[in-house]
Design an enzyme around this catalytic site. Structure first.
Site, short mmCIF file in Angstrom:
data_model
loop_
_atom_site.label_atom_id
_atom_site.label_comp_id
_atom_site.label_asym_id
_atom_site.label_seq_id
_atom_site.Cartn_x
_atom_site.Cartn_y
_atom_site.Cartn_z
N ARG A 140 0.84 -1.22 0.00
CA ARG A 140 0.00 0.00 0.00
C ARG A 140 0.86 1.26 0.00
O ARG A 140 0.52 2.26 0.63
CB ARG A 140 -0.95 0.04 1.20
CG ARG A 140 -1.73 -1.23 1.44
CD ARG A 140 -2.58 -1.61 0.26
NE ARG A 140 -3.29 -2.87 0.46
CZ ARG A 140 -3.95 -3.49 -0.50
NH1 ARG A 140 -3.98 -3.02 -1.72
NH2 ARG A 140 -4.59 -4.60 -0.26
N ASN B 226 2.71 -7.55 7.85
CA ASN B 226 2.73 -8.87 7.22
C ASN B 226 4.20 -9.21 7.03
O ASN B 226 4.85 -8.68 6.14
CB ASN B 226 2.02 -8.84 5.86
CG ASN B 226 0.56 -8.47 6.00
OD1 ASN B 226 -0.17 -9.07 6.79
ND2 ASN B 226 0.13 -7.47 5.26
N LYS C 169 0.94 -8.65 14.07
CA LYS C 169 -0.34 -8.93 13.41
C LYS C 169 -0.52 -10.43 13.48
O LYS C 169 0.19 -11.18 12.81
CB LYS C 169 -0.29 -8.44 11.96
CG LYS C 169 -1.50 -8.83 11.11
CD LYS C 169 -1.44 -8.18 9.72
CE LYS C 169 -2.61 -8.61 8.85
NZ LYS C 169 -2.63 -7.90 7.54
N GLU D 225 -5.91 -12.13 8.61
CA GLU D 225 -5.62 -12.24 7.17
C GLU D 225 -4.51 -13.25 6.92
O GLU D 225 -3.50 -12.95 6.28
CB GLU D 225 -5.28 -10.85 6.60
CG GLU D 225 -6.44 -9.87 6.76
CD GLU D 225 -6.22 -8.50 6.15
OE1 GLU D 225 -5.05 -8.07 6.04
OE2 GLU D 225 -7.21 -7.86 5.79
N ARG E 41 -18.66 -8.41 9.94
CA ARG E 41 -17.23 -8.18 10.18
C ARG E 41 -16.99 -7.03 11.16
O ARG E 41 -16.04 -7.07 11.95
CB ARG E 41 -16.54 -7.89 8.84
CG ARG E 41 -15.15 -7.33 9.00
CD ARG E 41 -14.42 -7.28 7.70
NE ARG E 41 -13.25 -6.43 7.79
CZ ARG E 41 -12.44 -6.16 6.80
NH1 ARG E 41 -12.65 -6.67 5.60
NH2 ARG E 41 -11.38 -5.38 6.97
N LYS F 8 -7.63 -0.05 14.98
CA LYS F 8 -7.88 0.87 13.86
C LYS F 8 -9.05 1.79 14.23
O LYS F 8 -9.95 1.38 14.95
CB LYS F 8 -8.21 0.10 12.59
CG LYS F 8 -7.01 -0.63 12.00
CD LYS F 8 -7.30 -1.18 10.61
CE LYS F 8 -6.07 -1.92 10.07
NZ LYS F 8 -6.24 -2.41 8.70
N ASP G 181 -11.81 -0.85 8.04
CA ASP G 181 -10.44 -0.79 7.55
C ASP G 181 -10.16 0.53 6.84
O ASP G 181 -10.01 0.54 5.62
CB ASP G 181 -10.23 -1.98 6.60
CG ASP G 181 -8.78 -2.15 6.21
OD1 ASP G 181 -7.91 -1.54 6.85
OD2 ASP G 181 -8.51 -2.90 5.24
N GLU H 206 -4.89 3.51 15.80
CA GLU H 206 -4.17 3.39 14.53
C GLU H 206 -4.92 4.10 13.41
O GLU H 206 -6.11 3.86 13.19
CB GLU H 206 -3.99 1.90 14.17
CG GLU H 206 -3.18 1.68 12.90
CD GLU H 206 -2.92 0.21 12.57
OE1 GLU H 206 -3.45 -0.66 13.27
OE2 GLU H 206 -2.19 -0.05 11.59
N GLU I 257 -4.72 4.29 1.22
CA GLU I 257 -5.20 3.09 0.53
C GLU I 257 -6.61 3.25 -0.05
O GLU I 257 -6.82 3.01 -1.23
CB GLU I 257 -5.14 1.92 1.51
CG GLU I 257 -5.64 0.63 0.93
CD GLU I 257 -5.51 -0.54 1.90
OE1 GLU I 257 -4.99 -0.34 3.01
OE2 GLU I 257 -5.95 -1.64 1.53
N GLU J 73 -15.24 12.07 -0.17
CA GLU J 73 -16.32 11.21 0.32
C GLU J 73 -17.55 11.30 -0.59
O GLU J 73 -18.16 10.29 -0.93
CB GLU J 73 -16.67 11.68 1.73
CG GLU J 73 -17.77 10.91 2.39
CD GLU J 73 -18.03 11.45 3.79
OE1 GLU J 73 -17.62 12.59 4.09
OE2 GLU J 73 -18.64 10.71 4.56
N TRP K 276 -14.64 -11.13 2.15
CA TRP K 276 -14.02 -10.18 3.07
C TRP K 276 -14.97 -9.53 4.05
O TRP K 276 -14.56 -8.67 4.85
CB TRP K 276 -13.27 -9.10 2.28
CG TRP K 276 -12.17 -9.66 1.44
CD1 TRP K 276 -12.26 -10.02 0.11
CD2 TRP K 276 -10.84 -9.97 1.85
NE1 TRP K 276 -11.05 -10.52 -0.32
CE2 TRP K 276 -10.16 -10.50 0.73
CE3 TRP K 276 -10.14 -9.84 3.05
CZ2 TRP K 276 -8.82 -10.90 0.78
CZ3 TRP K 276 -8.81 -10.23 3.10
CH2 TRP K 276 -8.17 -10.76 1.98
C1 GCU Z 1 -5.71 -3.75 4.90
C2 GCU Z 1 -4.74 -3.70 3.77
C3 GCU Z 1 -3.66 -4.73 3.91
C4 GCU Z 1 -3.05 -4.68 5.30
C5 GCU Z 1 -4.12 -4.75 6.37
C6 GCU Z 1 -3.58 -4.55 7.78
O1 GCU Z 1 -6.51 -4.90 4.81
O2 GCU Z 1 -5.41 -3.86 2.55
O3 GCU Z 1 -2.71 -4.46 2.92
O4 GCU Z 1 -2.16 -5.73 5.46
O5 GCU Z 1 -5.05 -3.74 6.13
O6 GCU Z 1 -3.81 -3.47 8.34
O7 GCU Z 1 -2.98 -5.43 8.34
#
Ligand code: GCU
Length: 613
Positions: free
Chosen positions: A116, A158, A236, A240, A290, A314, A319, A341, A347, A447, A477
Site C-alpha cells: 500500500r 505482514n 499482526k 488475514e 465483520r 484501527k 479498515d 491506529e 489506501e 467522500e 471479506w
Molecule cells: C488492509 C490492507 C492490507 C493490510 C491490512 C492490515 O486490509 O489492505 O494491505 O495488510 O489492512 O492493516 O494489516
C-alpha cells in the site's frame, strides 16, 4: 537529484546538510539552531535530562533560552525554528507530548516494495537487505523529529521472508539503521512473525510452551544487546492468514503476554494489533458482521493483558474507509492499554493521487473517543523513495499533522494545516487561505465522490482504487453494501446484526435511530429504501446521485483554485499531474456509481442530468 538535497517539504528552511556522526538529539539540536540563527540571535540551550521529551522556551536577558530533556531539546529547537520561519512570535512556556509513543508503522518489505505504498519503494530495504543512503536517512530523521514522531516500525506487519532475519542473521543491519536515527530521538520497532520459533527449530510456536518462551527471551536479549534503545515489537496475529496463538487454542492475551514477558526486562513494548476478523466469510451469511469482530474477540480479554502490551485498534471497525464510525473497542477497554491506529498511506482515500487531508477525521475521532482512552498514536506511513517523500506534495500534510496530533490530540485542524502550509510554501495570506480551506474540505469532497453516507467499500478489489460497486459484494471479506432494486445499506441495529449494541448507551441511541444517526453514517448503520426521505426533503436515491454530481463539481472547483496558486515549479508539476488523475477519478466514480444505482432502482435523476446506461 542528490540524496542530500531531498528536502523534507516543511523543512525547506533547513538547508544545511546534516553531518555524519551526530551523537545525540542534543547535538542535532545544536547543529540545527547554529545553522539557522545568526550567531548574535542563537538561543541559549539548557539540557535538563529529567525533562525527557518535553521542552521549555523562556526569554532571559533579552535572549531566548531553550531548556529540554534528551529528545525535548530537539523538539524545542524545531519549534523555535518553525516560529521563526512563520514569522510568528515565539510561544513562551513549556510543551510536552500527550502520547509518549508516536509510532510510524511502515509496511516496507525487504525486497524494497511497500505494501500500500504510493510514494515509491522503501527508503531502507532493497534486495532482501537493509540498504539506504545515510544522507537521506538523516533527512528522514530530521523530518520525523520535526513532526514529533519518535518510533519507527520499519517492516510490514505482514512479515514476509526474509524480514524475520532482521532480529536474527541481519541484526547488525538493524542496529546500524537504529544508530542512524538515534540522533533524532527516533527509536526502532520491528514487526515480528508470531510463528518464528516454529521455523527456527523449536518445532512449535505455542505461547504456553516453555521452549517457545525461552526462545523469545533469548532473542530479546540479543536484540537489546545490539540496539539498547529498541522500542519493541508490533504483531499482526491470526489476521488475514498471519499465524497466531489461535492455532494452539490459546487466546490473544496468552499470545501477547508471552511476547511481552520476553521483552519486559528491557522496557520493551508489545503492540498487538486488534485488526482480527474472519476474512473467509460467506457473503450469503447475513448474520455475521465483520464490523463486530474485534469487539467480540477483545472485549472479553479486557484486563488480561500485561502492562507492557498495547492493543492497537484501527479507528473504525472496518479498515480505514473514507468514513466509518469510531471503533466501539476504543470505548470498551478500560483495563487495557490502547493505541489508536490511523492510515496515512491513502489506501482507500485516494492513494496519494487524490487529495484527502486527514485532520478533520482525526479531530472527529478524538472528540468522539476522548484523547485519554488511548495511550499511543500510530499511523501507517505514507513515505517512500519518491523525491518528495509522500507522492503527492500535499500528502506531506498528513505526516506532519500526525506528529502534531500525537503531540497534542486537541490540535485544531486549521491551525496545523496553516502551519504546514506556511512552512512549506510561504504564500501570501489570501493564497494561503485558499490552500488551507481546500485542504480542509478535501475529505468531504472525496467522500461525496466515492462512497458517501457511510457506505464504504465500493472500490476495485485488491488495488482499492477507483469505483467498483459490486467488487466486494460476492467475496469473502465481509464488506457488503447489499444494494438491490429497492434498498441499500446494512441494518446494524437490533433488527439486523445488532452491531450498534457494542457502543456505550449514548452513541448506541444516536446511531440506532435513522432520524438521529449522522447522515454521513446512515447507510453504515441502516438499510434504507431509495425512496426514503432525508432530513432536507430529498430522497435517498436523489442524495446518492447529487453527492456524486456535487463531488465532481467541487473537485473541478478545487482543481481551479489550487492550480492558480504560485507553488514552486517542481510541486506545481506534480500537483497538476495528480489533479488530472483526481478529476478523471471523480468523473469515473460519479458515472459508475450513479449508473449502478440508476440501473438497480430505475429512478430518474430529479434534475434530469445525464446518467449513463
Ligand atoms: C488492509 C490492507 C492490507 C493490510 C491490512 C492490515 O486490509 O489492505 O494491505 O495488510 O489492512 O492493516 O494489516
Amino acid at each position: 537529484m542528490n540524496a542530500a538535497s531531498y528536502s523534507p517539504a516543511w523543512l525547506r528552511a533547513l538547508t544545511a546538510p546534516l553531518p555524519e556522526g551526530l551523537a545525540s538529539p542534543l547535538e542535532t539540536a545544536r547543529f540545527e539552531l547554529n545553522a539557522f540563527y545568526p550567531a548574535d540571535q542563537m538561543p541559549e540551550i539548557c539540557f535538563r535530562e529529567e525533562m525527557g521529551d518535553s521542552y521549555r522556551i523562556e526569554r532571559a536577558d533579552g535572549r531566548l533560552r531553550l531548556s529540554g530533556g534528551k529528545t525535548g531539546v530537539l523538539y524545542g529547537a524545531y519549534a523555535l525554528i518553525f516560529t521563526s520561519v512563520c514569522g510568528t512570535s515565539v510561544r513562551l512556556g513549556s510543551s510536552a507530548p500527550y502520547y509518549p509513543l508516536r509510532v510510524l508503522s511502515c509496511w516496507d518489505n525487504m525486497d524494497g516494495s511497500v505494501e500500500r505504498g504510493y510514494s515509491g519503494n522503501s527508503l531502507w530495504f532493497e534486495g532482501g537487505h537493509v540498504r539506504y543512503d545515510p544522507a537521506r536517512i538523516r533527512q528522514l530523521g530530521r523530518m520525523l523529529a520535526g513532526a514529533g514522531i519518535n518510533v519507527l516500525c520499519v517492516n510490514n506487519v505482514n512479515v514476509h521472508y526474509p524480514a524475520q532475519e532482521l532480529i536474527a542473521s541481519q541484526l547488525n543491519e538493524t542496529a546500524a539503521l537504529a544508530a542512524e536515527l538515534r540522533p533524532f530521538g527516533v527509536r526502532l520497532m520491528l514487526s515480528v512473525d508470531f510463528s518464528m520459533p516454529l521455523s527456527q527449530g523449536v518445532g512449535t510456536a505455542d505461547p504456553l510452551d516453555e521452549n517457545v518462551q525461552r526462545w523469545w527471551r533469548e532473542r530479546a536479549k540479543r536484540i537489546w544487546e545490539a540496539v539498547p534503545d529498541f522500542a519493541g515489537f508490533m504483531v499482526k496475529a491470526d489476521s488475514e492468514h498471519r499465524p497466531g496463538p489461535n492455532a494452539y487454542g490459546r487466546t490473544h492475551a496468552e499470545g501477547a503476554n508471552m511476547l511481552a514477558r520476553a521483552i519486559a526486562p528491557y522496557g520493551g513494548k508489545l503492540i498487538w494489533r486488534a485488526f482480527v476478523y474472519d476474512c473467509m466469510q460467506d457473503w450469503r451469511d447475513t448474520l455475521t458482521d465483520r464490523a463486530k469482530a474485534a469487539f467480540e474477540i477483545y472485549k472479553p480479554l479486557d484486563g488480561r493483558f500485561d502492562d507492557n502490551v498495547i492493543l492497537q485498534v484501527k479507528h473504525g471497525p472496518f479498515d480505514f474507509q473514507v468514513r466509518e464510525p469510531v471503533s466501539p473497542l476504543l470505548l470498551s477497554m478500560p483495563r487495557t492499554h490502547l493505541a489508536l491506529e490511523v492510515q496515512l498511506a491513502q489506501e482507500y482515500t485516494g492513494q496519494q493521487k487524490d487529495i484527502y487531508a486527514m485532520l478533520p477525521l482525526w479531530r472527529e475521532i478524538f472528540d468522539t473517543v476522548g484523547k485519554d482512552k488511548v495511550e499511543a498514536f500510530t499511523a501507517v506511513s505514507n513515505l517512500g523513495r519518491d523525491a518528495n517523500w509522500t507522492g503527492h506534495p500535499f500528502a506531506a500534510l498528513n505526516l506532519f499533522a500526525f506528529g502534531a496530533f500525537g503531540w497534542d490530540p486537541d490540535s485544531d485542524p486549521e491551525r496545523v494545516t496553516r502551519l504546514w502550509a506556511r512552512l512549506t510554501y510561504g504564500l501570501k495570506p489570501a493564497e494561503e487561505d485558499t490552500l488551507v480551506s481546500w485542504l480542509l474540505r478535501s475529505r468531504s469532497i472525496y467522500e461525496k465522490c466515492t462512497s458517501n453516507l457511510g457506505l464504504g467499500w465500493m472500490v476495485t478489489p485488491n488495488t482499492h482504487y477507483g469505483p467498483n460497486p459490486w467488487g466486494y459484494e460476492f467475496q469473502s471479506w465481509g464488506t457488503y453494501n447489499r444494494a438491490d432494486r429497492n434498498a441499500v445499506g446494512v441494518d446494524r441495529t437490533k433488527t439486523g446484526t445488532n452491531y450498534v449494541s457494542q457502543y456505550p448507551e449514548e452513541l448506541k441511541r444516536l446511531y440506532e435511530d435513522p432520524r438521529s444517526c449522522p447522515e454521513n453514517l446512515l447507510l453504515f448503520f441502516h438499510r434504507l429504501r431509495y425512496d426514503c426521505v432525508m432530513a432536507d426533503g430529498r430522497t435517498l436515491i436523489q442524495r446518492l446521485y447529487d453527492d456524486h454530481f456535487d463531488g465532481f463539481m467541487e473537485t473541478e472547483e478545487m482543481a481551479r483554485a489550487l492550480l492558480s496558486l504560485p507553488l514552486p515549479q517542481e510541486d506545481m508539476e506534480q500537483v497538476e499531474d495528480r489533479m488530472r488523475l483526481q478529476l478523471e477519478n471523480a468523473r469515473e466514480w460519479r458515472d459508475v456509481t450513479n449508473t449502478f444505482f440508476h440501473r438497480l432502482s430505475g429512478v430518474e435523476d430529479a434534475r434530469g442530468r445525464k446518467i449513463y446506461e
